[in-house]
Design an enzyme around this catalytic site. Structure first.
Site, short mmCIF file in Angstrom:
data_model
loop_
_atom_site.label_atom_id
_atom_site.label_comp_id
_atom_site.label_asym_id
_atom_site.label_seq_id
_atom_site.Cartn_x
_atom_site.Cartn_y
_atom_site.Cartn_z
N ARG A 192 -10.08 -4.82 25.13
CA ARG A 192 -10.37 -5.92 26.04
C ARG A 192 -9.12 -6.54 26.64
NH1 ARG A 192 -14.17 -7.55 22.67
NH2 ARG A 192 -12.81 -9.03 21.65
N TYR A 231 -12.07 3.22 -0.03
CA TYR A 231 -10.77 2.96 0.60
C TYR A 231 -10.27 4.21 1.34
CZ TYR A 231 -5.89 1.37 0.87
OH TYR A 231 -4.64 0.97 1.31
N GLN A 248 -10.95 7.92 24.50
CA GLN A 248 -12.04 7.50 25.38
C GLN A 248 -11.69 6.29 26.25
OE1 GLN A 248 -15.88 7.40 23.36
NE2 GLN A 248 -16.63 5.89 24.84
O1 LIG Z 1 1.20 0.87 -4.07
C1 LIG Z 1 0.73 1.27 -2.99
O2 LIG Z 1 1.24 0.95 -1.97
C2 LIG Z 1 -0.49 2.14 -3.00
O3 LIG Z 1 -1.17 1.83 -4.19
C3 LIG Z 1 -2.38 2.42 -4.46
O4 LIG Z 1 -2.29 3.73 -4.85
P1 LIG Z 1 -1.91 4.18 -6.36
O5 LIG Z 1 -0.83 5.19 -6.18
O6 LIG Z 1 -3.08 4.58 -7.12
O7 LIG Z 1 -1.26 2.86 -6.98
P2 LIG Z 1 -1.19 2.26 -8.45
O8 LIG Z 1 -2.43 1.58 -8.84
O9 LIG Z 1 0.05 1.48 -8.47
O10 LIG Z 1 -1.07 3.52 -9.43
C4 LIG Z 1 0.03 4.38 -9.44
C5 LIG Z 1 -0.06 5.26 -10.69
O11 LIG Z 1 0.21 4.45 -11.84
C6 LIG Z 1 -0.87 4.53 -12.77
N1 LIG Z 1 -0.98 3.23 -13.42
C7 LIG Z 1 -1.35 2.12 -12.76
C8 LIG Z 1 -1.42 0.90 -13.36
C9 LIG Z 1 -1.09 0.80 -14.73
O12 LIG Z 1 -1.13 -0.27 -15.37
N2 LIG Z 1 -0.74 1.94 -15.37
C10 LIG Z 1 -0.66 3.15 -14.77
O13 LIG Z 1 -0.32 4.15 -15.41
C11 LIG Z 1 -2.09 4.95 -11.96
O14 LIG Z 1 -3.02 5.60 -12.75
C12 LIG Z 1 -1.44 5.85 -10.91
O15 LIG Z 1 -1.29 7.13 -11.44
C13 LIG Z 1 -3.26 2.21 -3.23
O16 LIG Z 1 -4.43 2.88 -3.34
C14 LIG Z 1 -2.59 2.57 -1.93
O17 LIG Z 1 -3.36 2.18 -0.86
C15 LIG Z 1 -1.32 1.88 -1.80
O18 LIG Z 1 -0.70 2.34 -0.62
#
Ligand SMILES: O=C(O)[C@H]1O[C@H](OP(=O)(O)OP(=O)(O)OC[C@H]2O[C@@H](n3ccc(=O)[nH]c3=O)[C@H](O)[C@@H]2O)[C@H](O)[C@@H](O)[C@@H]1O
Length: 420
Positions: A192, A231, A248
């Protein structure tokens, strides 16, 4: 005869005396009236002086307070560049009170633009942008992007969406609505008013990747019905919408695929790994590693991301661009690093792995380097130390209400019971 003369003489003297006496009495009267008048005036003047003094006593500190307020009012904002009308942009920032959004708001404000922050405060906080409230270039609107918004802008940074897994899984329908209807609304607005829109997409569009590291050409490996789908798929369709509007309707779009980011202003309840580990280490609680800890991530500091977002917005690159730090670590290495940097004696506790957790993630940032001249510059340890400092302050701030992140799975909202 003689007697008459004597009487006349005496009465003559008496008359004079009488006149004299009357004149004296008159003078005395006038003098006393004048005296009373002047003393009354003095009393009145003294009274007035005293009242004035009293008023001054009350007013002086107030006047000082007003002066202090005026000084603090004019000095409280961070320095803002002056931009000419031609260079100054009107910028809408959805999710601008959140972790990344508020840092982006700071940069855009300091660069001299007019910034309108829109946030529904689900994960954003007024505290993150309060230092701009009242500034003539700044506007904060409590608004949910799921509802249309009608304002005049030149650029839209569309960041609104919960990003931490526990937050986006808390209400998956709302996450989907925000990323679909919210993005449609913002693209409609961009169309817009002829604004350029930058979508904050995510590395999660690559899902649990089968290609490593992930370049923009990779189409991803996402479970469309898993717990992360609200997400992952929400952002994937948001990207699809951007390119549909571009093709478009000719809307100018930019798509940033953001990899793991950390830094100050992360919420204590965020639930992502950096905030969890730092808070746990600072409080002597076990660091909760999900699974074996062999899964990998690459972490970028928030200031690097913000610079990348602004470069991308102002570039001519309309295809998706990865923004992340390619330095990859296992989560276990990361737990040990944070423990060491905090100087904590916390244990490391292994918990069951999260469902559909991506096993390896690392951005290929060749495109960002080539097309934007951008790459991260903040070393990991420096960023972590800054974040440790931030969370220590947060703990002090909430000293009477300390929060220890619990290793809980996402809260799933149950459907409402049906009555018939
Ligand atoms: O930090 C970000 O910017 C990204 O975080 C998340 O993605 P993810 O990689 O799953 O983020 P975390 O929850 O920080 O997990 C990272 C890894 O650490 C692990 N984790 C997380 C939390 C925890 O207490 N302990 C732990 O081992 C999770 O299982 C995962 O393997 C979001 O989904 C993304 O959109 C975002 O861009």
């Amino acid at each position: 005869m003689m007697k008459k003369r004597v009487i006349w003489l005496i009465s003559g003297i008496n008359r004079r005396m009488m006149k004299l006496l009357i004149a004296l009495a008159l003078i005395a009267y006038i003098a006393s009236v004048w005296g009373t008048y002047t003393s009354m005036r003095t009393i009145q003047e003294n009274g007035e002086l005293q009242i004035e003094r009293k008023i001054e006593e009350v007013i002086a500190p107030l006047r000082e307070k007003i002066r202090d307020l005026e000084v603090s009012f004019t000095q409280k904002y961070p320095p803002v560049k002056f931009l000419s009308e031609k260079d100054r942009k009107r910028i809408l920032l959805t999710g601008g009170a959140g972790f990344v959004g508020s840092h982006l708001a700071d940069k855009l404000m300091m660069d001299g633009h007019e910034v309108t922050v829109v946030d529904n405060f689900f994960t954003g906080r007024k505290r993150n942008v309060e230092h701009w409230i009242g500034h003539e270039n700044f506007e904060l609107i409590n608004h949910d992007v799921v509802e249309p918004l009608y304002i005049e802008v030149d650029q839209i940074y569309h960041l609104a969406s919960p990003a931490s897994p526990p937050n986006y899984m808390y209400n998956p329908i709302k996450t989907l609505k925000t990323n679909t209807i919210g993005t449609l609304n913002m693209l409609g607005l961009a169309k817009r008013v002829g604004a350029r829109l930058l979508l904050a997409s995510t590395s999660e569009v690559y899902g649990d990747p089968e290609v490593h590291p992930q370049s923009e050409e990779y189409w991803g490996h996402v479970n469309p019905i898993g717990p992360r789908a609200c997400y992952d798929e929400g952002k994937r369709v948001a990207e699809t919408m951007c390119y549909a509007y571009m093709k478009q309707e000719g809307v100018e779009v930019r798509v940033a695929r953001i990899f793991n980011t950390f830094g100050s202003r992360m919420h204590m309840n965020d639930g992502r790994v950096v905030s969890n580990f730092i808070l746990q280490a600072l409080q002597g609680e076990p660091l909760t590693v999900y699974g074996s800890g062999s899964q990998t991530r690459a972490f970028q500091y928030v200031s690097d991301l913000v610079n990348g977002l602004v470069s991308l917005m102002n570039s001519n690159v309309s295809s998706p661009v990865n923004l992340g730090n390619p330095e990859e670590h296992t989560i276990l290495e990361f737990a040990r690093l944070i423990k060491d940097l905090v100087g904590s004696r916390s244990q490391i506790q292994f918990l069951p792995e999260a469902q559909d957790d991506p096993q390896r993630r690392k951005p290929d940032i060749t495109k960002a380097k080539m097309m934007l001249g951008w790459e991260p510059v903040v070393p990991l340890e420096e960023g972590i130390n800054k974040t440790i400092h931030y969370f220590s302050k947060e703990l002090e701030y909430q000293a009477n209400n300390q929060y220890i992140p619990k290793p809980k799975q996402a809260r799933i909202k149950k459907g409402r019971p049906r009555h018939n």
